[in-house]
Design a protein around this motif. Sequence first.
Motif, PDB file in Angstrom:
ATOM      1  N   ARG A 207       0.828  -1.208   0.000  1.00 50.20           N
ATOM      2  CA  ARG A 207       0.000   0.000   0.000  1.00 50.20           C
ATOM      3  C   ARG A 207       0.864   1.261   0.000  1.00 50.20           C
ATOM      4  O   ARG A 207       0.567   2.229  -0.706  1.00 50.20           O
ATOM      5  CB  ARG A 207      -0.938  -0.005   1.200  1.00 50.20           C
ATOM      6  N   ARG A 208       1.926   1.252   0.799  1.00 53.83           N
ATOM      7  CA  ARG A 208       2.803   2.433   0.838  1.00 53.83           C
ATOM      8  C   ARG A 208       3.476   2.653  -0.520  1.00 53.83           C
ATOM      9  O   ARG A 208       3.566   3.785  -1.007  1.00 53.83           O
ATOM     10  CB  ARG A 208       3.846   2.267   1.938  1.00 53.83           C
ATOM     11  N   SER A 209       3.950   1.576  -1.119  1.00 56.72           N
ATOM     12  CA  SER A 209       4.609   1.691  -2.416  1.00 56.72           C
ATOM     13  C   SER A 209       3.631   2.148  -3.485  1.00 56.72           C
ATOM     14  O   SER A 209       3.971   2.974  -4.346  1.00 56.72           O
ATOM     15  CB  SER A 209       5.229   0.342  -2.799  1.00 56.72           C
ATOM     16  N   LEU A 210       2.405   1.648  -3.424  1.00 54.79           N
ATOM     17  CA  LEU A 210       1.404   2.029  -4.413  1.00 54.79           C
ATOM     18  C   LEU A 210       1.027   3.503  -4.276  1.00 54.79           C
ATOM     19  O   LEU A 210       0.853   4.205  -5.272  1.00 54.79           O
ATOM     20  CB  LEU A 210       0.172   1.139  -4.248  1.00 54.79           C
TER      21      LEU A 210
ATOM     22  N   ASP B  13      -8.215  -2.528  -1.928  1.00 51.41           N
ATOM     23  CA  ASP B  13      -9.315  -2.010  -1.107  1.00 51.41           C
ATOM     24  C   ASP B  13     -10.470  -3.005  -1.049  1.00 51.41           C
ATOM     25  O   ASP B  13     -11.075  -3.225   0.006  1.00 51.41           O
ATOM     26  CB  ASP B  13      -9.803  -0.679  -1.674  1.00 51.41           C
ATOM     27  N   LEU B  14     -10.786  -3.592  -2.199  1.00 54.80           N
ATOM     28  CA  LEU B  14     -11.890  -4.551  -2.248  1.00 54.80           C
ATOM     29  C   LEU B  14     -11.599  -5.743  -1.344  1.00 54.80           C
ATOM     30  O   LEU B  14     -12.470  -6.216  -0.613  1.00 54.80           O
ATOM     31  CB  LEU B  14     -12.081  -5.016  -3.696  1.00 54.80           C
ATOM     32  N   ASP B  15     -10.366  -6.209  -1.371  1.00 48.94           N
ATOM     33  CA  ASP B  15      -9.995  -7.350  -0.541  1.00 48.94           C
ATOM     34  C   ASP B  15     -10.054  -7.004   0.937  1.00 48.94           C
ATOM     35  O   ASP B  15     -10.327  -7.864   1.777  1.00 48.94           O
ATOM     36  CB  ASP B  15      -8.585  -7.817  -0.922  1.00 48.94           C
ATOM     37  N   ALA B  16      -9.802  -5.711   1.263  1.00 51.07           N
ATOM     38  CA  ALA B  16      -9.822  -5.282   2.666  1.00 51.07           C
ATOM     39  C   ALA B  16     -11.205  -4.840   3.124  1.00 51.07           C
ATOM     40  O   ALA B  16     -11.376  -4.446   4.283  1.00 51.07           O
ATOM     41  CB  ALA B  16      -8.832  -4.141   2.858  1.00 51.07           C
ATOM     42  N   GLY B  17     -12.189  -4.873   2.220  1.00 44.28           N
ATOM     43  CA  GLY B  17     -13.539  -4.471   2.594  1.00 44.28           C
ATOM     44  C   GLY B  17     -13.820  -3.000   2.439  1.00 44.28           C
ATOM     45  O   GLY B  17     -14.900  -2.533   2.823  1.00 44.28           O
TER      46      GLY B  17
ATOM     47  N   ALA C 256     -14.226   2.963  -1.621  1.00 36.97           N
ATOM     48  CA  ALA C 256     -12.984   3.423  -2.241  1.00 36.97           C
ATOM     49  C   ALA C 256     -12.668   2.604  -3.485  1.00 36.97           C
ATOM     50  O   ALA C 256     -12.234   3.146  -4.512  1.00 36.97           O
ATOM     51  CB  ALA C 256     -11.833   3.335  -1.236  1.00 36.97           C
ATOM     52  N   ALA C 257     -12.897   1.305  -3.405  1.00 42.39           N
ATOM     53  CA  ALA C 257     -12.640   0.437  -4.559  1.00 42.39           C
ATOM     54  C   ALA C 257     -13.541   0.811  -5.724  1.00 42.39           C
ATOM     55  O   ALA C 257     -13.090   0.902  -6.878  1.00 42.39           O
ATOM     56  CB  ALA C 257     -12.854  -1.021  -4.169  1.00 42.39           C
TER      57      ALA C 257
END
Length: 806
Positions: free
Chosen positions: A586-589, A616-620, A624-625
Motif C-alpha cells: 500500500r505504501r509503495s502504491l 481495497d476490495l480485498d480489505a472491505g 474506495a474500490a
Amino acid sequence: MSRPVYRFGPYRLHPAARELRCDGERVAATQKVIDSLVWLIEHRDRAVGRDELIAAVWGRVDVSDTHLGKTMFQVRRAIGDSGDDQGMILTVPRFGYRWIAPLVVEGESDAATVAATGAAPGPTPPPAAIAAPAPARPEPAPDPTGAAAGNQPRGRHGPIAAAVALLAVLALLAWAVMRHRQAPVPPDAIAAQPSGAVAVLPVDVHAEGEWTWLRLGLMDLIAQRLRGAGLIVVPSESIVALTRDAPIGVRSDAAAEIVGRATGADRLLRASAVLAGTQWTVRLSVDGRDGPAQSAEADGEDVIAAARLASDRLLAAFGRVAAAEPGAVPSLETLRHQVQAALLAGTPAAAREAWERLPPALRDAPEARLQHARIDIAEGRLDAARMALADLLAQVSAEDDPLLRVRVLFEAGHAEFFRAGAPAPVAFYDEALTLLGDRPLPVLRAAAHAWRGIAYAKAGAAGAARGDFALARVVLQQAGDALGLARIDVNEGLLDLADGRPADALPLLRRAAATFERFGQSDNLARAWVAEAGAELAQARPDRALAVATRAAALAERIDTPLARSQLLGTQAAVLAANGRIAEARRSLAAARAAAVEAGERSLERVLGAAAAELDLDAGANEAAQAAAAAAVTELQSPDQAAERARAWLTLTRALRRLGRADEAAAASRALAAWAAASDRPPVQVSAALAEAEQADADGDSARARDRYETALEAARRSGPPARIIEVADAYGGRLLAEGDPARAAAVIAQVERWAAWDFTAAVLQARLQQTLGQDAAARRAWTHARALAGERPLERLAATPDRAR
C-alpha cells in the motif's frame, strides 16, 4: 525606511540579512543567487533583461550568458523552481527573466503583511503535496438488491492481475534516450560489436572560454561523418553512457580504456581540438587490432569545418569517401551540434542558451526552428513544439529538402507521442520511411522503424509493431548498436507479456537488462527489471518477482524521472502484495500514484488506482474500490489500455455488488460485455466472461454462470499466462466448491496444482479441495503450506476454513 521581507510558498527572503529560508531552515545559497533573486522580485512588475541583471548583480557587463544561465539554474534550484515548471521565474525568450509567483511583502518587524505581486497572470508555484484527482462516479442506476454480494472471489488473485496489467502501460518507450546521470560502467563488461566497428571517443578540447560543448558535439559530428561513408560506428549515446564519469584530467585515456573494454570495438578514434589565437586545429587518430594506426588533421577558424575536413582526410586514408551533404549556414550547423551535444549530456538548459545566442536574423531559419522545437520537447513544452513543428512541416517540402523534412517528421512524431491522450503518430514515421527510401542512413532508418513500432503498439496493432521491431533489429545488428538492440528486446518482451506469453518475454528482458547494466543505464535497467518482475508474476512465481523487484528497488536513488519512478514503485507494490506484504504494498502504491501525478501521467495514475481498488476490495473498503475502479473505466480509453480497463471494469462490478447496488452492478456487467465483444484480446475476454459469470451467480442463473466460467477458463487456458488461469480457477473452482460439486471443482482446481508450490491462491485452492474431499492429512499439509505463503493475508477469512483443518 526599512527594507521589506518577501514570503512565497514555504520560502522567506530577507534582503537586508542576505538570507533565504525554507520552512524556517536556512537555504545554502551564494550571494549572487540572493542578489539575483532580490533584483527579480523587486522588479516583478516587468521583465528584467539579461544585461540589466548582469549589471545589477555582478556590477560589470563582461559576464557571459552561460555564466548567467548557470546562476539562474542555481536560483531556481534554491527556491524549488525549474526551467521546466517555471512556476516562479519565467524565462522571457531572447530577453531575460521575470518573477511571476504571488508573494507576500511584510515589514521587517513582521507587524504588517499585505498581499503583493504586481506580476502579470502566469503559472503559480506547484503545491508542496499534490493530491491525486478525485475519481469519477459512474452514472446512477436503479437501487440494487445485493442478494449475492458475498458469492464472489475475495481478491486473492487481484494484486497479481493488477501487476500484469500495469506492465502494459509502460508505453513501450524503451527506445527513448534517457537524459539523466547514469552509473559508471564496469570496465570488464564486454559488448560484442561487428567486425571493424569504430568507437569515437569524446574530444579533448583545449580552449579558453565556453567551448565545453565541443567535447560531445564534435564527437557526434565525426561519428556521423564516418557512418555516412559506410563505416560501422558505435552510437554516440553508448559512448556518452560509458564515459560520463571518466576523470576530467585524463578523459582520453580513461575513456579509451572504458570504451575499449565495454564495446569490444576493433578501432578507437581519439580526437583533439586546440584553439591558438583564432585558429583551430583538429587532430584525429585511429588505432586498433585490424590494421596500422591512421591519423589526420585540419586547421581553420571554424572548428566545425575543421572537424569535417579532418574526418574526410581520415576517411581518405581508409579508402573511403565522405557522403555528399547539402551546404549549410555555418552558424546553424554549429547550433545543430551544440544542441545535440547538450541533449546527449542531458542538459537542455545549455541547449537553450546556445539557441538564444544565435543571431536574431537566423532564428527564423528552418534549422533554427527545428532545434528550438527539439529543446522544447526535451524540456516538456510539447504544445509549443507541436505548433512549431506543424508550421515547419507546412514550410519544408519533400522536394526542396527531404532529409530536413525527415528530421522534422521525427520530432513531430515524438512531440505527438508524448502528448497525453494523443493518437498513435504512425503517419509521421510512415512518411519519414518513405522519404528515406534506400538512402544509406541506417541510424535514421532503424529509429524510424523502432518509433513506428512503438506507435503501432500504442494503437494496439501488435503484429505491425513486431514487424517494425524486426526490421529495426536487422539494421541495429549491422550497426553494432548494443543499446538500440536492448531497447528492441524490451519492446518485444513487453509485447510478448501483453500477449500472455511471459515465458517468451523473460529471455529478451534478461538480455536487455544485462546490456543496460553493462552500460550503466539506470532508467532503462529499471524498466527492464520492472518488466521482468511482471513476467515472473504472470508466471505465478512471486518469489522470483520479489528477487527482481528488490534489485530494481536498489536503483531508486539513481532514478530522477517521475515516470520511471512511478513504474518501478507500482510494480514493486504488486510484487509485495503477491508475496503477502500488504502494508508495504500500500505504501509503495501510494508513492507510485504520487509520482504518476508528478509526471503528468494521468492514465498511469488511473491504472495504479485500479490496482489499489483491488487491495481495497480485498480489505472491505468497497466505496474506495468502486470510486477508483470507476475512474479507471472512464479514463482508460486508448487501445493499448484495453486490458487494464477491462480489469478495472470487473473490479467495479464486484465493488458495486458488495455495496448492495446490484442493479448498477448488472448494468456495468452488461456494458463490459458489450464493449469486450469487439475485442479479440484474451485479457479483455477473460475479465468480461468473469463479470458475466459472477453476475449470473448473483441473479441465481447457475446454468449461465457455469457457461461463462467455462468460457473464461477456456480463454485463459488457450492464451493466458499462469496468473490468468489461476485467477479464473479461483473464481470458478471456489464457486463449484460452494455449490457442493467437488468432482467438477477438482477438475478445475487440478489445472493450477503445478503452481501451488509458489502461488498463494493456487495453494489455498488445493487446501480447500483436499478439505472438501475429506483428505484430512493432505488438507492439513496444504493449509500449512498456504499459511507459509500467506504473509499478511488473513488465511482463515479468505479460505473460510473449518476448525478441523486450521
